[in-house]
Design a protein around this motif. Structure first.
Motif, mmCIF file in Angstrom:
data_model
loop_
_atom_site.group_PDB
_atom_site.id
_atom_site.type_symbol
_atom_site.label_atom_id
_atom_site.label_comp_id
_atom_site.label_asym_id
_atom_site.label_seq_id
_atom_site.Cartn_x
_atom_site.Cartn_y
_atom_site.Cartn_z
ATOM 1 N N ARG A 84 41.204 43.829 32.656
ATOM 2 C CA ARG A 84 40.427 43.570 31.439
ATOM 3 C C ARG A 84 38.926 43.605 31.726
ATOM 4 N NH1 ARG A 84 44.365 39.139 30.730
ATOM 5 N NH2 ARG A 84 45.987 39.841 29.278
ATOM 6 N N ASP A 85 38.507 43.006 32.824
ATOM 7 C CA ASP A 85 37.081 42.981 33.145
ATOM 8 C C ASP A 85 36.558 44.381 33.460
ATOM 9 O OD1 ASP A 85 37.093 40.291 32.733
ATOM 10 O OD2 ASP A 85 36.973 39.733 34.862
ATOM 11 N N HIS A 86 37.334 45.169 34.168
ATOM 12 C CA HIS A 86 36.919 46.539 34.459
ATOM 13 C C HIS A 86 36.833 47.359 33.163
ATOM 14 C CE1 HIS A 86 38.048 46.673 39.028
ATOM 15 N NE2 HIS A 86 37.127 45.775 38.745
ATOM 16 N N GLU A 87 37.777 47.138 32.264
ATOM 17 C CA GLU A 87 37.743 47.852 30.986
ATOM 18 C C GLU A 87 36.500 47.469 30.195
ATOM 19 O OE1 GLU A 87 40.671 48.871 27.200
ATOM 20 O OE2 GLU A 87 41.240 47.336 28.654
ATOM 21 N N ALA A 88 36.166 46.180 30.195
ATOM 22 C CA ALA A 88 34.970 45.728 29.484
ATOM 23 C C ALA A 88 33.696 46.320 30.097
ATOM 24 C CB ALA A 88 34.895 44.207 29.502
ATOM 25 N N ALA A 89 33.745 46.613 31.404
ATOM 26 C CA ALA A 89 32.594 47.185 32.093
ATOM 27 C C ALA A 89 32.576 48.713 32.035
ATOM 28 C CB ALA A 89 32.587 46.726 33.547
ATOM 29 N N GLY B 232 55.319 43.172 38.455
ATOM 30 C CA GLY B 232 55.149 44.327 37.578
ATOM 31 C C GLY B 232 55.503 44.018 36.133
ATOM 32 N N ILE B 233 56.640 43.351 35.927
ATOM 33 C CA ILE B 233 57.073 42.987 34.577
ATOM 34 C C ILE B 233 56.095 42.003 33.943
ATOM 35 C CG2 ILE B 233 58.866 41.833 33.238
ATOM 36 C CD1 ILE B 233 59.786 44.499 34.140
ATOM 37 N N ARG B 234 55.713 40.979 34.690
ATOM 38 C CA ARG B 234 54.782 39.979 34.155
ATOM 39 C C ARG B 234 53.441 40.614 33.801
ATOM 40 N NH1 ARG B 234 55.950 34.560 34.755
ATOM 41 N NH2 ARG B 234 57.827 34.022 35.967
ATOM 42 N N LEU B 235 52.966 41.521 34.649
ATOM 43 C CA LEU B 235 51.695 42.190 34.385
ATOM 44 C C LEU B 235 51.762 43.020 33.110
ATOM 45 C CD1 LEU B 235 48.834 43.030 35.208
ATOM 46 C CD2 LEU B 235 49.876 44.844 36.605
ATOM 47 N N ALA B 236 52.866 43.747 32.936
ATOM 48 C CA ALA B 236 53.019 44.570 31.729
ATOM 49 C C ALA B 236 52.986 43.702 30.478
ATOM 50 C CB ALA B 236 54.322 45.365 31.798
ATOM 51 N N TYR B 237 53.636 42.544 30.531
ATOM 52 C CA TYR B 237 53.606 41.635 29.383
ATOM 53 C C TYR B 237 52.209 41.080 29.157
ATOM 54 C CZ TYR B 237 58.547 41.458 28.175
ATOM 55 O OH TYR B 237 59.807 41.787 27.722
ATOM 56 N N GLU B 238 51.498 40.775 30.235
ATOM 57 C CA GLU B 238 50.134 40.261 30.116
ATOM 58 C C GLU B 238 49.227 41.273 29.418
ATOM 59 O OE1 GLU B 238 48.172 37.651 31.103
ATOM 60 O OE2 GLU B 238 49.611 36.352 32.128
ATOM 61 N N LEU B 239 49.420 42.550 29.754
ATOM 62 C CA LEU B 239 48.544 43.594 29.231
ATOM 63 C C LEU B 239 49.098 44.255 27.969
ATOM 64 C CD1 LEU B 239 47.572 45.334 32.603
ATOM 65 C CD2 LEU B 239 46.160 43.772 31.242
ATOM 66 N N GLY B 240 50.351 43.974 27.643
ATOM 67 C CA GLY B 240 50.956 44.628 26.487
ATOM 68 C C GLY B 240 51.180 46.110 26.700
ATOM 69 N N LEU C 111 50.277 56.493 28.398
ATOM 70 C CA LEU C 111 49.286 55.655 29.062
ATOM 71 C C LEU C 111 48.511 54.862 28.018
ATOM 72 C CD1 LEU C 111 47.922 58.098 31.787
ATOM 73 C CD2 LEU C 111 49.655 56.317 32.035
ATOM 74 N N PRO C 112 48.043 53.666 28.375
ATOM 75 C CA PRO C 112 48.120 53.013 29.685
ATOM 76 C C PRO C 112 49.495 52.411 29.948
ATOM 77 C CG PRO C 112 46.988 51.594 28.137
ATOM 78 C CD PRO C 112 47.236 52.878 27.408
ATOM 79 N N MET D 129 41.891 63.128 32.814
ATOM 80 C CA MET D 129 41.337 62.296 33.878
ATOM 81 C C MET D 129 42.016 60.924 33.855
ATOM 82 S SD MET D 129 37.392 61.072 34.515
ATOM 83 C CE MET D 129 36.851 62.775 34.718
ATOM 84 N N ALA D 130 42.668 60.560 34.942
ATOM 85 C CA ALA D 130 43.400 59.291 35.008
ATOM 86 C C ALA D 130 42.746 58.363 36.014
ATOM 87 C CB ALA D 130 44.855 59.541 35.387
ATOM 88 N N SER D 131 42.480 57.147 35.582
ATOM 89 C CA SER D 131 41.997 56.109 36.482
ATOM 90 C C SER D 131 43.192 55.247 36.870
ATOM 91 C CB SER D 131 40.921 55.258 35.802
ATOM 92 O OG SER D 131 40.558 54.164 36.615
ATOM 93 N N VAL D 132 43.457 55.174 38.164
ATOM 94 C CA VAL D 132 44.647 54.490 38.661
ATOM 95 C C VAL D 132 44.229 53.269 39.478
ATOM 96 C CG1 VAL D 132 46.818 54.734 39.903
ATOM 97 C CG2 VAL D 132 45.791 56.732 38.795
ATOM 98 N N LEU D 133 44.842 52.139 39.200
ATOM 99 C CA LEU D 133 44.662 50.930 39.997
ATOM 100 C C LEU D 133 45.936 50.696 40.787
ATOM 101 C CD1 LEU D 133 42.886 48.372 40.600
ATOM 102 C CD2 LEU D 133 44.196 47.226 38.793
ATOM 103 N N VAL D 134 45.827 50.632 42.103
ATOM 104 C CA VAL D 134 47.007 50.395 42.939
ATOM 105 C C VAL D 134 46.827 49.065 43.654
ATOM 106 C CG1 VAL D 134 46.038 51.771 44.851
ATOM 107 C CG2 VAL D 134 48.501 51.326 44.749
ATOM 108 N N CYS D 135 47.869 48.234 43.602
ATOM 109 C CA CYS D 135 47.802 46.873 44.126
ATOM 110 C C CYS D 135 48.551 46.786 45.456
ATOM 111 C CB CYS D 135 48.409 45.888 43.123
ATOM 112 S SG CYS D 135 47.660 45.986 41.471
#
Length: 261
Positions: A107-112, A134-142, A180-181, A1-7
């Motif tokens: 992060r907030d969705h994960e905490a919820a 995309g690159i900046r987001l990946a660095y933010e989230l590791g 993933l993630p 089961m994959a939860s996908v966020l599309v921006c």
């Protein structure tokens, strides 16, 4: 089961003449209309397919003013089942701001208890040409990131859930497989986005949209101003009038390779 966020982002329709705002800070869409980029339309389609194939959920996210809900509803109409709207003036946000806000949502969705295994974005912003989010987001989230692909599949490989992303690279077709993630940016052309149906549009109107404020003060785009290149000059050469122009027409066709003696 994959939860996908599309921006997605509300951008001026670039299929008509490009006009800049008076301050040179943005593309003026008042006369062209607004849409989401073709990259993001494909990303929405891939998000819906990945979520459907794994029994997961596709959530659409946008940063923008109240009008940006039009693009959110468009994504809901073709299969996304949840939505988040970060209310902001998108023209005041730079790539670092956008990446930070998307990361805050993740992060907030994960905490919820709603973690997003895969985040999909368009390869670049259609109105600002930013290739950084995309690159900046990946660095933010590791998280690992794959850029500029046209196909995305979530699958099980050796007991591990991975995303297989593929597209054309400088040396031919390339395929990447990352656990993933993850974060992936999508180019148009690998898949045909579906069009919303009337029942889909009606259903989309009833989906509640989570509204959020910015998590911090924006640093801004650090943009001086844009300018449009001068229009390409047109050159017209009159070959002649009436029957007298026939030899010149024949000579021109021969020069173009249309006719051969």
């Amino acid at each position: 089961m994959a939860s996908v966020l599309v921006c997605v982002k509300r951008v001026p329709d670039s299929s008509s003449e490009i006009v800049l705002t008076d301050d040179g800070q943005a593309v003026d869409g008042r006369f062209a209309g607004f849409t989401m980029s073709q990259h993001e339309q494909c990303a929405v389609e891939l998000a819906v397919q990945a979520a459907s194939a794994t029994g997961g959920e596709a959530t659409v996210l946008t940063l923008g003013d109240a009008d940006a809900l039009e693009q959110v509803r468009a994504a809901l109409a073709v299969g996304c089942t949840a939505a988040t709207h970060v209310v902001a003036d998108s023209q005041q946000l730079g790539p670092a701001d956008v990446a930070r806000e998307i990361a805050a949502v993740v992060r907030d969705h994960e905490a919820a208890g709603r973690p997003h295994d895969l985040v999909l974005l368009g390869h670049d912003a259609a109105d600002t040409g930013d290739f950084q989010v995309g690159i900046r987001l990946a660095y933010e989230l590791g998280r690992p990131v794959v850029n500029g692909v046209t196909r995305v599949v979530v699958e099980e490989v050796d007991g591990q859930t991975v995303v297989t992303a593929s597209g054309d690279g400088p040396d031919g077709h390339e395929t990447y497989r990352v656990p993933l993630p993850a974060v992936v940016t999508v180019l148009e052309g690998g898949i045909e986005p579906r069009y919303p149906t009337v029942p889909g549009r009606m259903k989309a109107k009833k989906v509640p949209v989570e509204e959020r404020e910015l998590s911090g003060a924006p640093a801004g785009p650090a943009r001086v101003r844009w300018s449009l290149p001068p229009a390409a000059p047109s050159d017209v050469h009159v070959l002649g009038k009436g029957p007298e122009a026939a030899p010149a027409v024949v000579d021109l066709l021969e020069q173009l390779g249309v006719l051969a003696r």
